[in-house]
Design an enzyme around this catalytic site. Structure first.
Site, PDB file in Angstrom:
ATOM      1  N   LYS A  54       0.790  -1.237   0.000  1.00  0.00           N
ATOM      2  CA  LYS A  54       0.000   0.000   0.000  1.00  0.00           C
ATOM      3  C   LYS A  54       0.821   1.287   0.000  1.00  0.00           C
ATOM      4  O   LYS A  54       0.307   2.371   0.303  1.00  0.00           O
ATOM      5  CB  LYS A  54      -1.024   0.041   1.156  1.00  0.00           C
ATOM      6  CG  LYS A  54      -1.828  -1.219   1.361  1.00  0.00           C
ATOM      7  CD  LYS A  54      -2.259  -1.906   0.094  1.00  0.00           C
ATOM      8  CE  LYS A  54      -3.285  -1.179  -0.725  1.00  0.00           C
ATOM      9  NZ  LYS A  54      -3.570  -1.954  -1.978  1.00  0.00           N
ATOM     10  N   THR A  58       1.795   0.537  -7.344  1.00  0.00           N
ATOM     11  CA  THR A  58       1.188   0.599  -8.670  1.00  0.00           C
ATOM     12  C   THR A  58       1.512   1.938  -9.336  1.00  0.00           C
ATOM     13  O   THR A  58       1.745   2.015 -10.542  1.00  0.00           O
ATOM     14  CB  THR A  58      -0.343   0.425  -8.540  1.00  0.00           C
ATOM     15  OG1 THR A  58      -0.587  -0.663  -7.645  1.00  0.00           O
ATOM     16  CG2 THR A  58      -1.000   0.162  -9.874  1.00  0.00           C
ATOM     17  N   TRP A  59       1.543   2.971  -8.533  1.00  0.00           N
ATOM     18  CA  TRP A  59       1.847   4.318  -9.025  1.00  0.00           C
ATOM     19  C   TRP A  59       3.269   4.357  -9.619  1.00  0.00           C
ATOM     20  O   TRP A  59       3.468   4.750 -10.771  1.00  0.00           O
ATOM     21  CB  TRP A  59       1.704   5.293  -7.857  1.00  0.00           C
ATOM     22  CG  TRP A  59       1.678   6.748  -8.185  1.00  0.00           C
ATOM     23  CD1 TRP A  59       1.658   7.314  -9.427  1.00  0.00           C
ATOM     24  CD2 TRP A  59       1.649   7.815  -7.240  1.00  0.00           C
ATOM     25  NE1 TRP A  59       1.615   8.685  -9.303  1.00  0.00           N
ATOM     26  CE2 TRP A  59       1.612   9.007  -7.974  1.00  0.00           C
ATOM     27  CE3 TRP A  59       1.654   7.877  -5.838  1.00  0.00           C
ATOM     28  CZ2 TRP A  59       1.586  10.265  -7.360  1.00  0.00           C
ATOM     29  CZ3 TRP A  59       1.618   9.110  -5.217  1.00  0.00           C
ATOM     30  CH2 TRP A  59       1.579  10.300  -5.980  1.00  0.00           C
ATOM     31  N   HIS A 116       6.984  -7.253  -2.462  1.00  0.00           N
ATOM     32  CA  HIS A 116       6.701  -6.653  -1.147  1.00  0.00           C
ATOM     33  C   HIS A 116       7.615  -7.263  -0.076  1.00  0.00           C
ATOM     34  O   HIS A 116       7.403  -7.033   1.124  1.00  0.00           O
ATOM     35  CB  HIS A 116       5.244  -6.906  -0.737  1.00  0.00           C
ATOM     36  CG  HIS A 116       4.233  -6.082  -1.466  1.00  0.00           C
ATOM     37  ND1 HIS A 116       4.415  -4.750  -1.761  1.00  0.00           N
ATOM     38  CD2 HIS A 116       2.993  -6.387  -1.921  1.00  0.00           C
ATOM     39  CE1 HIS A 116       3.330  -4.294  -2.387  1.00  0.00           C
ATOM     40  NE2 HIS A 116       2.468  -5.254  -2.498  1.00  0.00           N
ATOM     41  N   SER A 146      -4.803   2.460   4.400  1.00  0.00           N
ATOM     42  CA  SER A 146      -4.948   1.897   3.058  1.00  0.00           C
ATOM     43  C   SER A 146      -5.002   0.364   3.118  1.00  0.00           C
ATOM     44  O   SER A 146      -5.810  -0.275   2.436  1.00  0.00           O
ATOM     45  CB  SER A 146      -3.775   2.364   2.190  1.00  0.00           C
ATOM     46  OG  SER A 146      -3.894   1.863   0.890  1.00  0.00           O
ATOM     47  N   VAL A 236      -0.331   9.583 -14.904  1.00  0.00           N
ATOM     48  CA  VAL A 236      -0.269   8.890 -13.611  1.00  0.00           C
ATOM     49  C   VAL A 236      -0.935   9.679 -12.477  1.00  0.00           C
ATOM     50  O   VAL A 236      -0.821   9.300 -11.316  1.00  0.00           O
ATOM     51  CB  VAL A 236       1.182   8.500 -13.204  1.00  0.00           C
ATOM     52  CG1 VAL A 236       1.794   7.582 -14.249  1.00  0.00           C
ATOM     53  CG2 VAL A 236       2.051   9.736 -12.959  1.00  0.00           C
ATOM     54  N   GLY A 266      -5.922   7.921  -2.526  1.00  0.00           N
ATOM     55  CA  GLY A 266      -4.668   8.447  -3.051  1.00  0.00           C
ATOM     56  C   GLY A 266      -4.245   9.755  -2.407  1.00  0.00           C
ATOM     57  O   GLY A 266      -3.745  10.660  -3.091  1.00  0.00           O
TER      58      GLY A 266
END
Ligand code: PPS
Length: 307
Positions: A54, A58-59, A116, A146, A236, A266
């Site tokens: 978290k 992905t960002w 991770h 998150s 993004v 976010g």
């Protein structure tokens, strides 16, 4: 249909149980392929994206994918899910290809690979090949919030229980991938002995995405034009990634978007909507005891005016 979106029956019996694995809380979905993961053959130009869950994996995965391949293969962004473009190395969930298999099949150069793992679990070939590693960290309070919403909606995660129980478990390190405190500190220490590690913060990326992209470019040796950088920064942005089905995880059937979205808020500071005053005080006291390295500093809020 993407390779990793094969239908999995979505019900709570799929939820995995936590157990101690070499001193770290894990579930079998990330340990069942342990031998293949540990024997994974990294290549010198592989880039490992390492995070505690978290933190914005992905960002930064989308940013790095766009920086490397956005010009030459723009169709990737609209045709291949981010979890197929950037395989999750240790993932071993039934009915979907294993992370190692996806990584082995990648045809890109460099290969972008997500993990991770706490630093001590990283397969040795990444160190032997002297691979570049990007570590993204996020402050503990927003991370636990998150993670809580993620575990509510992801049927492959352990049952989260209610918020106060979850917060307690986070402070005890009883989360999948273990203690946030050990994770961020372990990787921070590694930075002192391993020069090809770029340690960055979610809060900095939120404050000034362009500045952080510039640092990433100099780390990975890319010099995109100003126009390219501007275009990537736009793609993004949270709202754009949330709309993008190749980035928003909407095709993963173990995730119940009726409960919560993968691209949820976010924001820096959403913890204030979850922590009670008493929880915050207790958390801060415990945090001070665990986070004793004065050189590793997190921000739990940022000045809105500055971005
Ligand atoms: S995972 O499951 O561990 O790989 O999740 P990860 O991608 O690391 O983290 C998900 C959180 O990152 C937020 N996110 C973003 N924030 C700002 N801008 C962009 N573009 C962005 N992309 C993802 C996502 O919303 C999750 O945070 P929360 O606080 O739950 O919204």
């Amino acid at each position: 249909m993407s390779q990793t979106s094969a239908a999995i029956k979505m019900d709570s019996s799929f939820r995995a149980k936590l157990f101690d694995f070499h001193g770290v809380s894990m579930t079998r979905y990330f340990t069942d392929n342990w031998d293949d993961v540990q024997n994974f053959q990294a290549r010198p130009d592989d880039i490992l994206i390492a995070t505690y869950p978290k933190a914005g994996t992905t960002w930064v995965s989308c940013i790095l994918d766009l920086l490397h391949f956005g010009q030459a293969s723009p169709e990737r962004q609209t045709s291949i899910s981010i979890y197929d473009r950037v395989p999750f190395l240790e993932m071993a969930v039934p009915s979907v290809p294993k992370g190692t298999e996806l990584a082995d099949k990648l045809v890109t150069s460099p290969r972008l690979i997500k993990t991770h793992f706490p630093v001590q679990f990283v397969p040795k070939s990444f160190w032997e090949q002297n691979c570049r590693i990007v570590y993204l960290a996020r402050n503990a309070k927003d991370s636990v919030v998150s993670y809580f919403h993620f575990d509510r909606m992801n049927m492959a995660e352990p049952e989260p229980g209610d918020w106060s129980i979850f917060l307690q478990r986070f402070m005890q390190g009883k989360m999948v991938f273990g203690s946030w405190y050990d994770h961020v500190n372990g990787w921070w220490k590694k930075k002192h002995t391993y020069s090809k590690l770029h340690y960055m913060f979610y809060e900095d990326l939120t404050e000034d995405t362009g500045r952080e992209m510039d640092k990433l470019c100099s780390f990975v040796g890319l010099s995109p034009s100003d126009e390219q950088k501007k275009s990537i920064a736009g793609m993004v942005q949270f709202d754009n990634m949330k709309k993008n089905n190749m980035a928003n995880h909407s095709s993963i059937s173990v995730m119940d978007f009726k409960i919560s979205h993968f691209m949820r808020k976010g924001k820096v500071g959403d913890w204030k909507n979850h922590f009670t005053v008493a929880q915050n005080e207790h958390f801060d006291e415990d945090y001070k005891r665990k986070m004793t390295d004065p050189t590793l500093k997190f921000r739990t809020e940022i000045d809105i005016a500055s971005f």
